[in-house]
Design a protein around this motif. Structure first.
Motif, mmCIF file in Angstrom:
data_model
loop_
_atom_site.group_PDB
_atom_site.id
_atom_site.type_symbol
_atom_site.label_atom_id
_atom_site.label_comp_id
_atom_site.label_asym_id
_atom_site.label_seq_id
_atom_site.Cartn_x
_atom_site.Cartn_y
_atom_site.Cartn_z
ATOM 1 N N UNK A 162 0.820 -1.211 0.000
ATOM 2 C CA UNK A 162 0.000 0.000 0.000
ATOM 3 C C UNK A 162 0.853 1.260 0.000
ATOM 4 N N UNK A 163 2.041 1.203 0.576
ATOM 5 C CA UNK A 163 2.913 2.374 0.602
ATOM 6 C C UNK A 163 3.558 2.626 -0.756
ATOM 7 N N UNK A 164 4.061 1.556 -1.388
ATOM 8 C CA UNK A 164 4.910 1.727 -2.563
ATOM 9 C C UNK A 164 4.426 0.986 -3.808
ATOM 10 N N UNK A 165 3.377 0.228 -3.712
ATOM 11 C CA UNK A 165 2.874 -0.526 -4.857
ATOM 12 C C UNK A 165 2.970 -2.025 -4.622
ATOM 13 N N UNK A 166 2.166 -2.797 -5.349
ATOM 14 C CA UNK A 166 2.086 -4.241 -5.093
ATOM 15 C C UNK A 166 3.403 -4.984 -5.295
ATOM 16 N N UNK A 218 -5.823 2.568 10.740
ATOM 17 C CA UNK A 218 -5.045 3.414 11.653
ATOM 18 C C UNK A 218 -3.843 4.052 10.943
ATOM 19 N N UNK A 219 -3.223 3.298 10.033
ATOM 20 C CA UNK A 219 -2.031 3.786 9.330
ATOM 21 C C UNK A 219 -2.346 4.636 8.108
ATOM 22 N N UNK A 220 -3.538 4.482 7.530
ATOM 23 C CA UNK A 220 -3.874 5.135 6.261
ATOM 24 C C UNK A 220 -3.600 6.638 6.253
ATOM 25 N N UNK A 221 -4.032 7.410 7.265
ATOM 26 C CA UNK A 221 -3.738 8.848 7.220
ATOM 27 C C UNK A 221 -2.238 9.151 7.189
ATOM 28 N N UNK A 222 -1.440 8.374 7.919
ATOM 29 C CA UNK A 222 0.012 8.590 7.929
ATOM 30 C C UNK A 222 0.625 8.223 6.582
ATOM 31 N N UNK A 223 0.149 7.115 6.010
ATOM 32 C CA UNK A 223 0.659 6.701 4.707
ATOM 33 C C UNK A 223 0.331 7.756 3.661
ATOM 34 N N UNK A 224 -0.898 8.222 3.654
ATOM 35 C CA UNK A 224 -1.299 9.236 2.670
ATOM 36 C C UNK A 224 -0.536 10.542 2.859
ATOM 37 N N UNK A 233 1.697 10.410 -0.123
ATOM 38 C CA UNK A 233 0.686 10.885 -1.065
ATOM 39 C C UNK A 233 0.102 9.731 -1.900
ATOM 40 N N UNK A 234 -0.038 8.568 -1.238
ATOM 41 C CA UNK A 234 -0.634 7.404 -1.894
ATOM 42 C C UNK A 234 -1.849 7.016 -1.080
#
Length: 193
Positions: free
Chosen positions: A52-56, A180-186, A190-191
């Motif tokens: 999810x951070x960098x691609x599959x 929980x991590x999604x806001x930090x990852x985005x 910016x993904x």
């Protein structure tokens, strides 16, 4: 200065997530209704985070590094990393399916659809792989033979449902972690979904 540090972030995160996955692979446990050689672990979770951070395909890289390290440190009864190859295929299918579907269908619906599709595809592919490739490989390399109706029963009543249960357990762990991590990852990368 900031550009070079952001360039270093990806390899550092991949290394960190691979190391976490490698350690988590040792925290495996059997589930009583399934054959004892089938064990649950949650080492796909860091690979999903990487996906999810960098691609599959970065999730696949984490799977590769995790299993390579596991073979180096643990070895194999057959001398060939058959178990690690099986784990790599299963985890890679799971991660790639999940990330691709979750990126095409927005929100939590996409995430859950991806995880469920990844679970089902992983269970089907691993059933076929075990039946036609892995069981014959074990028979050839370590003289562990399962044939005929027993082989079919192990695949249909052991391998297939085990992979479904494993995928569902990983889903139960990953969904709240991702939310929980999604806001930090985005914010950091910016993904988003």
């Amino acid at each position: 200065m900031q550009r070079s540090s952001s360039r270093m972030l990806k390899p550092v995160m991949v290394s960190l997530l691979s190391a976490i996955a490698f350690i988590m692979q040792y925290l495996d446990f059997p589930l009583p209704p399934f054959p004892s050689f089938l064990k649950i672990d949650f080492s796909e979770v860091p690979a999903l985070v990487a996906g999810f951070m960098f691609g599959p395909w970065i999730g696949v890289l984490v799977q590769f590094l995790k299993n390579g390290l596991h073979f180096i440190f643990t070895g194999s009864e057959s001398g060939i990393p058959i178990g690690e190859m099986s784990n790599f295929v299963a985890g890679s299918i799971f991660v790639v399916c999940t990330v691709i579907i979750a990126r095409r269908i927005s929100g939590i619906r996409g995430l859950i659809s991806g995880l469920l599709a990844g679970t089902l595809i992983m269970a089907v592919v691993l059933s076929v792989l075990n039946y036609y490739i892995l069981f014959p490989a074990y028979a050839f390399l370590i003289n562990w033979t399962v044939e005929g109706p027993e082989k079919t029963a192990v695949v249909l009543y052991g391998i297939a449902p085990f992979n479904v249960v494993k995928g569902l357990l990983i889903t139960l762990v990953f969904v709240p972690l991702y939310l929980r991590l999604k806001p930090k990852i985005e914010r950091q990368f910016q993904i988003g979904l």
